[in-house]
Design an enzyme around this catalytic site. Sequence first.
Site, PDB file in Angstrom:
ATOM      1  N   HIS A 187     -50.530  43.104  93.261  1.00 27.96           N
ATOM      2  CA  HIS A 187     -51.612  44.073  93.456  1.00 27.96           C
ATOM      3  C   HIS A 187     -51.514  45.264  92.505  1.00 27.96           C
ATOM      4  CE1 HIS A 187     -48.611  45.851  96.335  1.00 27.96           C
ATOM      5  NE2 HIS A 187     -49.057  46.952  95.766  1.00 27.96           N
TER       6      HIS A 187
ATOM      7  N   ASP B 246     -47.803  37.930  96.374  1.00 28.13           N
ATOM      8  CA  ASP B 246     -47.928  39.290  95.845  1.00 28.13           C
ATOM      9  C   ASP B 246     -46.814  39.619  94.847  1.00 28.13           C
ATOM     10  OD1 ASP B 246     -49.167  41.693  95.438  1.00 28.13           O
ATOM     11  OD2 ASP B 246     -48.288  42.685  97.176  1.00 28.13           O
TER      12      ASP B 246
ATOM     13  N   SER C  68     -45.160  50.772  94.888  1.00 30.10           N
ATOM     14  CA  SER C  68     -45.305  49.318  94.958  1.00 30.10           C
ATOM     15  C   SER C  68     -44.760  48.646  93.713  1.00 30.10           C
ATOM     16  CB  SER C  68     -46.776  48.937  95.106  1.00 30.10           C
ATOM     17  OG  SER C  68     -47.193  49.098  96.417  1.00 30.10           O
TER      18      SER C  68
END
Length: 501
Positions: free
Chosen positions: A131, A161, A235
Amino acid sequence: MSHILSKHRAAALVGAAIIAGAACLPFTINAPNAVAAPADSGGVLAASGSFASIVDADKPAVVTITTTMKATDVSADQQGLPMDEQFRQFFEDQGIPLPRQAPKNHPAQQAMALGSGFIISPDGVVVTNNHVIDNAVDIKVTLDDGTELPAKLIGTDPKSDVAVVKIEAPKPLQTIAWGDSDRLKLGDQILAIGNPFGIGTTVTAGIVSARGRDLHSGPYDDFIQIDAPINHGNSGGPLVDRSGNVVGINTAIYSPNGGSVGVGFAIPSDEAKAIVAKLQKNGSIDHGYLGVQIQPVTKDVADAVGLDKTGGALVAAVTADTPAAQAGVKPGDIITSVGGDSVKTPKDLSRLVADLSPGAKKSLRVWRDGKVINLNVTVGGNEDGQKQAAAESLDSKGEASGQPSLGIGLADLTPDMRQQLNLPRSISGAVVASVNPDKSAAAAGIQSGDVIVSVNDRPVHNTRDAKTAIAEAGNAGRKSVLLLVERDGNKTFVAVPFNAA
């Protein structure tokens, strides 16, 4: 209530939004004064309680990833936000120049995002979250020393992911090694390193709070839960153990307000390492696809179908023209193994199928009509817009609480009722007209307006069919009855126990 599982794009937007909390599937780790042992301390806390040796070794291998996206790919919550006063004060106190406020809808403001990553090989292979780089038309990696380098996308796997990018540096780069996430125990100390809010490389500490968390985002959900705060921009950054090795990729937070509250989630390294290796080799991963909707086999479901124990995945629906349909899988089947590998839960089935390559031929062991049968299936792929989940897990509202009787009133499906419930002509069955709130059907989740379309895998067309099938199940000594219920366009199996209160 605003308690949400934030899987934002792990990128704070570059520009004013970089500190306004815009965006992303982010995650950084925070922890209440946790301390860990240096790598050479044998797991015993140093007298200073310092993480310094770990940080000194790992920080140079952690990078910032900046992406440029098409303006049309940027969601509304990633666009420029007003500068938050607390962030404004923070930057002023730190002597950091404030980001310039770009005009609303300015292309640069809308199309920039920020995340983290880590280097796993001296030649510049970088791991991050999918992402972080999703929809990117340009990717740049900033090293710990401030050097900015263009990056090439090597491969990405949206289902897990995980993504891999490559940079070219004039000299070998410092790396960080994979660790063994399977060895993590609840209470073990961990560190998260990343670039929250774009303020620079930051280290936070905490402990492992839980293992095997399922966030219902795909077949690979097996997250490590941590109490260290993960914030926007973190992230893709590494979660490291007391030896300084990567045991996870920071990925998501649970938050009531969009910020960290100490409930963060990381992808286990043992899962990520294998996926990264495949991406480096092939650039993508084509996961297997079966084409079924599944739900857990509860004690009541097992009793209803004659199984002596729980386990397996109950097939609630089979999508037409899919590998499952072609293999002869039917609603009401309980899949107990794939290719000899045991299926104990729906998650097991999802993972096993997703790990298979399209075209693989496997045997499914299925419980149907009180006996075991074997079906041969040729696994499909996820091309042509098929759902990414290998097996879509349904919420099992049919878990009964052990209440003794059904406690439902039934009615035939009239044309007026069909119109009111918006049912197609192909659906037939018995309508649940009333539910006794003190009986087991209510506890199992049966609602007025539900349409019972089968009882113990026997199709029913009206009230008489339903009552007869329920009575026969009771007379046969079954402890519960398995109803296939149509509700709001979805079919779900519900097991309701017998026996008087």
